[in-house]
Design an enzyme around this catalytic site. Sequence first.
Site, PDB file in Angstrom:
ATOM      1  N   HIS A 111     -10.188  -4.032  10.815  1.00 32.94           N
ATOM      2  CA  HIS A 111     -10.944  -3.930   9.557  1.00 32.94           C
ATOM      3  C   HIS A 111     -12.295  -3.266   9.759  1.00 32.94           C
ATOM      4  O   HIS A 111     -13.254  -3.578   9.049  1.00 32.94           O
ATOM      5  CB  HIS A 111     -11.157  -5.324   8.938  1.00 32.94           C
ATOM      6  N   GLU A 124       0.808  -1.232   0.000  1.00 32.38           N
ATOM      7  CA  GLU A 124       0.000   0.000   0.000  1.00 32.38           C
ATOM      8  C   GLU A 124       0.836   1.274   0.000  1.00 32.38           C
ATOM      9  O   GLU A 124       0.491   2.247  -0.662  1.00 32.38           O
ATOM     10  CB  GLU A 124      -0.952   0.035   1.212  1.00 32.38           C
TER      11      GLU A 124
END
Lengths: 419, 328, 324
Positions: C128, C59
């Site tokens: 998450h 990322e």
Amino acid sequence: MATPITIGAAGGEYMESVVVTKWHVSRGARVCAGDLLAEVETAKAVTEVEAPCDGVLGEICAGEGDEIAVDATLGFLLAEGEDDAGAGGNAGTGGNAGAGGNAGAARDAPPAARPEAEASGGGRTDRVVASPLARRRARAAGLDLRQVTGSGPGGRIKRRDVEAVLARGPRAAGGALPVMLLHGFAADATTWSGLVAELGRGRRLIRPDLPGHGAAAPAGGGFEAVVAPLLEALDAVEAPRLHLVGHSLGGAVALSLAGARPARVASLTLIAPAGLGPEIDGPAVDGLCRATRPESLLPWLRRLVADPRRIGDDYARAAMAGRVEAVRAAQAALADRLFPDGTQALDLRSALAECPLPLRVIWGRDDAILPWRQALAAPGHAALNLLPGVGHMPHVEAPELVARLLRETVTAAEATGVQ
Amino acid sequence: MTANTPSDHDLLEMHRRMVLTRHLEEKLGEMHKAGRTRGPIHRCDGQEAVGVGATAAMAADDYVTTTHRGHAVYLGRGLDPRRVVAEIFGRETGYCGGRGGHMLVGDVETGMMGGNAIVGASIPAATGMALSMQLRGEARAALAVFGDGAAQTGICHESMNIAALWRLPVVFLLEHNAYGLTVHHSAQSSVPDLAVRAAGYGMPGETIDGNDVLAVYGAVEAALQRARRGEGPSLIEARTYRVEGFSTSDMGGYQPDAEIAEWRARDPILLARAALVDRLGAGRVEQCETEARAEMEAAFEAALADPMPAFAPHVASAPYAARPEGGR
Amino acid sequence: MATMRYAEALNLALREEMARDDTIFVFGEDIATYGGVFKVTQGLAEQFGDRVRDTPISEQTLTAMAVTAAMTGSRPVLEIMYADFLPLSLDALVNQASIYHYIWNEQVTMPFVLRTQGGGGVGTGAQHAKSLDAMVAHIPGLKVVAPVTPADARFLLKAAIRDPHPVIFLEHKLLYNLRGEVDEADDAVGEIGRARVAREGRDVTILATSRMVLEAEKAAEELAGEGVSAEVIDLRSLRPLDLDAITASVAKTNHAVVVNEGWRFCGYTAELAATIMDHAFDDLDAPVERVAARDMPIPYAEPLEREVIPGAADIAAAARRALA
């Protein structure tokens, strides 16, 4: 400094004790002058005890169900941020009666601690808790938020509270100006309790004690010495103008204040004012000053009113409790200067004749202390109300009517904006 | 300067740019001592051959990204010395109008896409440009200059993996000057020669003498050609040495004197001068150097007379729509 | 006019924009062959080939690459699978993407979109389920949008792609299946920085973002039953903020509740409350009430997670407090 909460006028004239039936606010609550604090049960009725000033409820000395003496302290109001430790030490008793005829107000705190602290010049006012919008609306309307009772959490003043107050006044946008009430000789600020109850909330009332009366220091001089501290108090009032109401000697003071500060006074209401002629009931003045016992005070108290049955033994006893020797001596000295030899030494007739302000004079036709015909010295624009069946104490004997007349004066003055 | 074998003119021009850079660094050192610089300055004395040799190998439409110690890349890529100095001194005429400072000079026109003061950031920066080139089918390449400290970052690994995976037209030029701020390379990596890592990504890797401007030029030129042909990235480890401290605020004391002396003896400008004198004669080389120094002197004089910038808020940063002035 | 899911509306916007402008490319983890774990990019690879790329799990570098690709002629749209991974992208956002337009004296623009999705409610656990809106909205030079309706998802994604500056496009995992009307024939582009009045009201303004707009609408319905008329404003754009819409509504209702699914402390609701204080103080008849996630990690088990993430009942309660 904590301000004691006492039963004052709510005790009624004939009672030695009352039962506390309900507290309407709890410890820590923020209240405004005139807010309902508690209910007490007298012989015949449940009556209300109001906050003597703005503040936060501190210690509660008498809980619900407690039976207490009429002159006992129910609790204490604290200034914003004040600690209530030590407030209990001020739980004084005693009362000032005199011509005001109200027993039981604890008055042993020094002047700075009095409810009318802001009127006596140096006292700080409690911080008002209000929403920004409420502040903005009040500012725009010229309304003093100290006249508004908050209904929000923790007593916060919200817009709805401001608007409720504004809606009550016919001239909301102009703002409700405060009213300063000046009591008569040998009385104190508690003399106004009955009238205040009739006036209702929503207007700031300033009720100082005259020098040598109640908790105020002795005048130490003549009429000018009586007027001077009250002129200071008037100057300290945070409002563009105010309405003046004075009874008897307080009427004479009010007339002098209006002469000194005409631009600051919106209207003048005189109730059986002194200074409008030489005649006065000299023996009554002497008698009130001299009495050292309820038995000797009672006949003179009864002379103040048209119907002597209004004043009983209990009333005289409670009144006498506040008339400690220092107070009696101060008032005797003052009487000697103002009313020597049974004559009114001060003459304010020309001041009255020249008074340009909205003016009302109220007098009882059965006044045995000052003759009602002295009212005829009033100028042509003055409203004159001569009350049948009423003595020297119209605000005590006919509070509903006096309140109505006062409202009319105040409303008309604010509506026309006359200086 | 894109020929495989540089001409005499090209060689002299590289030398000129190294001297120009050295003179910039020395002038900055003097001005720092005189209290006339603002913020830390990261000098590249002794490393000029890397930035100058590498940028000399670039085509006109190639991109280069560099480090916080990027003066040799700025001047090697042909940026106007006056505007570089003006940026270092926060002038309105600087490449970024005084907003960037000496570490963040960027010039889109020459494809000098920035010094970058986040260690390692120049690596994915060039990689992203290479992706852009590849997606649009352009035969261009991007050059990432970064140090041995940056080689230890996660983004170095991520970038090399992605570049090799997608055969991106990027050249990774590792300017190995032996120190990451104060910490020697041996305390930062278990591998002395970082070029060996290239094998792990399936790309070519070599170690070269970073003080030999011609060696740098040759290696980078070949790698850029390879990249433009679509054959993917390369890793070039150019060994050099930082003879001055980390920055003007560096107190020193961690670089052994003997080590510094050894590298000073192999100063890239001395090496280039010797080679050039043999080919062109001392007079021409000296003239070139004199002119370079004079150019930098003039750049300082002009830049320092330039105005300071006027403040204006950044509209695109404003937190409230339609309120360029910002919050209040 | 068609009814489509939020994810389909995003997909439509990507297709429309990629067909219009071939400098746009889409990349991210699992987005090409699989079509994205939330199926937003489904079918794009078939249509646009190499311009849709699956990436390694990198990322930080992917974000940094998007930055420079955007500076050099491309319009990248990067998908970061969970907003919880935004910290990995953060250096590229804080130190790269957000600075160059200004620091390089406007030599470059940065037409770069980072799509991600956050939020909890379905047991995805502490790594998450977060809403890190405040973290990105904090950064000058970035724009942050969070559409709620499928129509806004399409319009705002198109606007984000066409914007010359970096835009963080915040989705919510519980919105993808939300259905709404989308007028495919309408080729309008949204305007970043413009809020939407989701429900008109008189008594209290509820400012909300992303899925919390739906919860605010539920709360408003509940309050209506009590005679309270709540106005729900869907901010749509967290940065820049539509200050005019906020001040206009607060001037009307004089009460404000601010809602965001992120943490309370130093959170987005803190900024909203401060904004109202800065710009509408004298219109306030009560303190601004904040509704946000509890300041703690987001637990997994349903009864625990429910306690941490705010909902309609919390919003209604806050409105009652404001109006007390």
